[in-house]
Design a protein around this motif. Structure first.
Motif: not given
Length: 345
Positions: A238-242, A267-270
């Protein structure tokens, strides 16, 4: 000079009030702390009334199948016949021992629980740390190269492990590596946390405990790392598309720098939230694994209390498990708010 004075003093003014009530971080932390405290108060009240609304005679429930001294029964009857408000105040004064001693073990409930905490923390805590380290690494490598050979293999393996019951996997591991199959003898101990007669405080005792923990820790770590890997992989994809990742790449940063400095921290937060929540459940122990490998931890103690039933012990265990989860959830919320400004705002 007036302009220089204003420019020089404005930052100090902002810093002086940076940790005041108007600070979003402070407000967020206070709100989360008060929410956790309110939740724990609700658990206290719920724990008090839960076992008092059970049908039937509580004294008969306490002493079922046991040869209890009539004098002790009279004391229990007198304690339960007190006004409900007086019972509740006595319970709040000492919620872990305010309900009387353990019926099955004939000892204060905390004296029964305390020796079981260390085996559970050692077993489940070690497995959680190993699973977090390996699972996060697998998720990062698989998610950053989505669709690649490593991603396909790692995802297939983790999905298989995630869907596998831990008690079944534990029994398979126990049969193969402890009992032995055919010409292959067992190598590891069948169960327990240490060999009888070995001093666990000595170097030989520490190595003996570590040898006994290999199979149960491996079983739990394999199951847990699958969950961490899948969550980390999905979060990183998900983060790679930000936009900020595209901007970092457009600036010419190397791919590994974009991953390490930009994508992975967010990405580490969840995954961090999941880790802390699972750490809260560490106190509850792994009931199935402790029973399969004959480890006397909090999980096996919970089973013993349920089969009794040992109501005072069950109340203390329920409160301990709930408090651990609430505290871990509070730590996760505070860290999440500290690392992610969007949560505070």
């Amino acid at each position: 000079m007036a302009i220089l004075h204003e420019v020089g003093t404005a930052p100090r003014s902002r810093r002086s009030g940076s940790w005041g009530p108007s600070n979003p971080t402070v407000r967020y932390g206070l709100g989360r702390t008060l929410s956790a405290f309110g939740t724990f108060l609700f658990v206290l009240v719920f724990n008090f009334f839960l076992f008092r609304v059970m049908p039937g005679d509580p004294i008969a429930l306490y002493t079922r199948g046991r040869n209890v001294d009539p004098e002790q029964i009279a004391k229990l009857r007198a304690a339960l016949n007190k006004p409900l408000g007086e019972q509740f105040l006595a319970y709040l004064a000492n919620p872990f021992t305010g309900n009387g001693p353990s019926v099955k073990y004939s000892a204060p409930v905390w004296d029964v629980i305390l020796p079981r905490v260390w085996p559970t923390l050692l077993l489940v805590g070690t497995a959680t740390l190993l699973a977090t380290t390996i699972g996060v690494w697998l998720g990062i490598r698989a998610g950053w190269n989505r669709g690649g050979k490593f991603d396909r293999r790692a995802t297939s393996i983790t999905l298989f492990l995630y869907s596998m019951p831990e008690f079944w996997f534990g029994m398979i591991v126990l049969i193969v590596f402890a009992v032995g199959i055919g010409p292959f003898p067992g190598v590891f101990p069948i169960g327990g946390l240490s060999t009888p007669g070995v001093d666990s405080t000595s170097l030989l005792g520490v190595l003996d405990v570590a040898w006994h923990l290999v199979l149960p820790v491996t079983t739990l770590a394999v199951i847990y790392l699958a969950e961490y890997s899948l969550v980390m992989r999905a979060s990183l994809i998900e983060e790679t598309g930000q936009d900020y990742v595209r901007t970092a790449r457009a600036k010419g940063l190397m791919d590994k720098m974009v991953r390490r400095r930009h994508a992975v921290p967010n990405a580490l937060l969840p995954t961090m939230t999941l880790v802390f929540l699972n750490l809260g459940f560490v106190v509850g122990g792994a009931i199935t694994i402790e029973k399969v490998f004959s480890i006397n931890g909090l999980g096996s103690l919970t089973v013993d209390a349920l089969t009794g039933p040992d109501v005072p012990l069950l109340q203390a265990l329920f409160l301990l498990f709930s408090g651990a989860v609430i505290f871990a959830n509070l730590v996760a919320d505070l860290l999440y708010g500290y690392f992610d400004p969007r949560v505070r705002s």
